[in-house]
Design an enzyme around this catalytic site. Structure first.
Site, mmCIF file in Angstrom:
data_model
loop_
_atom_site.group_PDB
_atom_site.id
_atom_site.type_symbol
_atom_site.label_atom_id
_atom_site.label_comp_id
_atom_site.label_asym_id
_atom_site.label_seq_id
_atom_site.Cartn_x
_atom_site.Cartn_y
_atom_site.Cartn_z
ATOM 1 C CD GLU A 209 4.697 1.361 -1.288
ATOM 2 O OE1 GLU A 209 6.161 1.735 -1.285
ATOM 3 O OE2 GLU A 209 4.790 -0.019 -0.472
ATOM 4 N NE ARG B 239 -0.154 -8.170 5.922
ATOM 5 C CZ ARG B 239 0.427 -7.913 6.010
ATOM 6 N NH1 ARG B 239 1.629 -7.274 6.268
ATOM 7 N NH2 ARG B 239 1.382 -8.750 4.408
ATOM 8 C CE LYS C 72 5.018 -5.335 -2.845
ATOM 9 N NZ LYS C 72 4.881 -3.977 -3.090
#
Length: 559
Positions: free
Chosen positions: A34, A260, A270
């Site tokens: 994104e 992850r 983020k």
């Protein structure tokens, strides 16, 4: 196959089985960021996995921007993401895509679900939807608008697209099961009204798809075979599959989840990284203390080391915390064999060698890579009456294992002579040592001293020829291994010593020619890079990449 393929994992085993069975003729993966922030080291793991699998099985990997929220997205992020992927050593070729390119098709499919009775327009606010969603132990409550007719839903949806309603007035929801044990299946939102221009489509849309709706369908459009996601998307997989089932598209991708990356002494959220930038806790997304790829690149980390690190941490099904030391060790290993050496005194102490003439200068030829002098060539460094050494390399009253300089003791200057300290000069007021005075053994240039052993060797620079340099000693951004855990605000764990700037350092004159981005090992200290933003010809600024291991520090600390 590449070296990376040696590190087999469960995803590679799935890919190999699918190819062997004929389920797929080839492999198509994608990296779908994104564009609402800079990529970090956690994204590097996904990049290496997706592009690496495509490469190793003669397939292709797409770079697709999941640009479904124009409020948070920016062209700056798109450009930085492309730069980061290329810097890591990967290329998507002609396969650069945007979810925005599929907005028309996604909308058509949304109308199809409405006609099938699988989606409806809901007038509940975002807060009301959350309140009626239920909990893990209690089912949700159906929206009072769930029973709208197909005709009414189509009419409202088209008016939503036409811009007739304000932000938040209505949403399109999938009609699934408000009693599902999986909260993601409780009539999730597919579209929301957002009157905002899009960097790619301009003002053409005021109705934007959610990530869950756009993602799987974009995979299907691009004929992705293996959609690799991190574990937080595992609970979203039933929804991913449900949309594909309803549409019955000719190509069906498979979502596979992996753990992850969680790295100690930093954060990889983020939101948190954006907060660090916006509050001024760091100087920007490329601050060398940040775990962003832009920050690591400016710090001096190499793409080769990051790729090797991503291979070594492996691909697993369970989350774990990887020690920052593993990343740093991998970087040391990579740089150790391929960067030239140089000498830089961080905190200088002057030594006057009384048996060297005032204006006498000796040029000493030294290898740029001492472990193999045939590599990287040689340089010449000046030696004169006054030299600078590290303050920490002298002790007035040293312990037994201190093999550096002390009163009446000898030490070898790297590549040069053995010197002896005869006198310690101090400031009368403060008592601080300001200068040492001693002598050179002129017979010891490139030769051992006759009849005695000198166990220590230290680095140095000629005082009159020394180049003033600024050193930026970067350390870990946080003081604790897992700053985001617990009840305290993660910012309370910021390390106040994460950056130390040394303006009084002195380096050998050859470093005046260092270009931004040049890397060196400053002997006995650390690996450094000439900063890509602030270095100037003749006035370099060096960022510490990773320190070397200090043998004396371990002895003094009892390690």
């Amino acid at each position: 196959m590449s070296d990376e393929a040696r590190f087999s994992n469960f995803i590679r085993q799935i890919v190999e089985a699918d190819l062997a069975s004929g389920k797929h003729a080839g492999v198509v993966t994608r990296f779908p960021p994104e564009p609402n922030g800079y990529l970090h080291i956690g994204h590097a793991k996904s990049i290496c996995l997706n592009f690496g699998i495509a490469r190793d099985y003669a397939g292709r990997c797409h770079l697709r921007f999941d640009d479904t929220n124009p409020i948070k997205e920016d062209l700056e992020y798109i450009e930085s993401i492309q730069e980061d992927v290329r810097w890591l050593g990967f290329d998507w070729g002609e396969h650069l895509y945007h979810a925005a390119d599929y907005f028309e098709r996604l909308y058509e499919w949304a109308e199809r679900l409405v006609r099938q009775g699988a989606a409806y327009v809901c007038d509940l606010s975002a807060d009301e939807i959350r309140q009626t969603r239920g909990t893990l132990t209690e089912p949700g409550r159906e929206s009072p608008y769930r029973g709208r007719s197909v005709e009414e839903n189509l009419d409202l949806l088209r008016r939503m697209r036409a811009g007739e309603f304000p932000n938040g007035a209505r949403v399109l929801r999938a009609k699934i099961d408000m009693a599902s044990p999986n909260l993601n299946m409780r009539d999730p939102v597919m579209y929301r009204i957002l009157h905002a221009p899009h960097h790619r489509t301009g003002d053409a849309w005021c109705l934007y798809p959610t990530y869950d709706w756009a993602h799987g369908q974009s995979d299907a459009i691009e004929e992705i075979t293996h959609s690799l996601c991190t574990l937080e998307f595992e609970d979203h997989r039933p929804l991913y599959d449900w949309y594909l089932d309803q549409l019955a598209l000719p190509h069906r991708p498979r979502q596979i989840e992996f753990a992850r990356l969680n790295l100690s002494f930093t954060v990889l959220s983020k939101r948190m990284l954006n907060e660090l930038v916006s509050t001024g806790a760091v100087s920007g997304w490329d601050d060398p203390r940040m775990p962003t790829l832009a920050g690591l690149r400016r710090r001096g980390f190499t793409p080769e080391a990051i790729r090797l690190f991503c291979d070594r941490i492996r691909v697993a099904k369970a989350d774990s915390l990887v020690d920052m030391e593993m990343l740093e060790n991998t970087q040391r290993e990579d740089l150790n064999t391929r960067v030239p050496r140089a000498m830089c005194v961080h905190r200088p102490l002057r030594v006057v060698l009384t048996n060297v003439a005032e204006n006498e200068v000796t040029e000493i030829e030294v290898p740029n890579f001492p472990d193999d002098p045939s590599r990287m060539g040689h340089r010449r460094i000046p030696f004169s009456r006054e030299v600078l050494i590290e303050r920490e390399d002298f002790m007035e009253d040293p312990p037994k294992k201190f093999h550096r300089l002390a009163p009446g003791k000898e030490v070898r200057l790297r590549f040069a002579y053995v010197i002896r300290c005869d006198e310690v000069v101090k400031d009368p007021a403060s008592g601080e040592i300001t200068e040492l005075r001693g002598r050179v053994d002129p017979a010891t240039l490139g030769a051992p001293p006759e009849g005695r052993k000198v166990p220590g060797t230290i680095h140095w620079v000629s005082a009159v020829h020394a180049l003033p340099v600024e050193l930026r000693l970067y350390d870990r951004l946080f003081r604790v291994p897992n700053p985001a855990s617990g009840d305290a605000d993660y910012k309370t764990h910021l390390n106040p010593a994460s950056l130390e700037v040394i303006t009084g350092a002195r380096a050998e004159p050859s470093l005046a020619g260092a270009a931004p981005g040049d890397r060196f090992q400053f002997e006995r200290k650390a690996f450094y890079i000439a900063d890509t933003k602030d270095s100037r010809p003749g006035r370099p600024v060096f960022n510490r990449i990773v320190p070397l291991r200090d043998t004396w520090a371990k002895i003094a600390g009892g390690a």
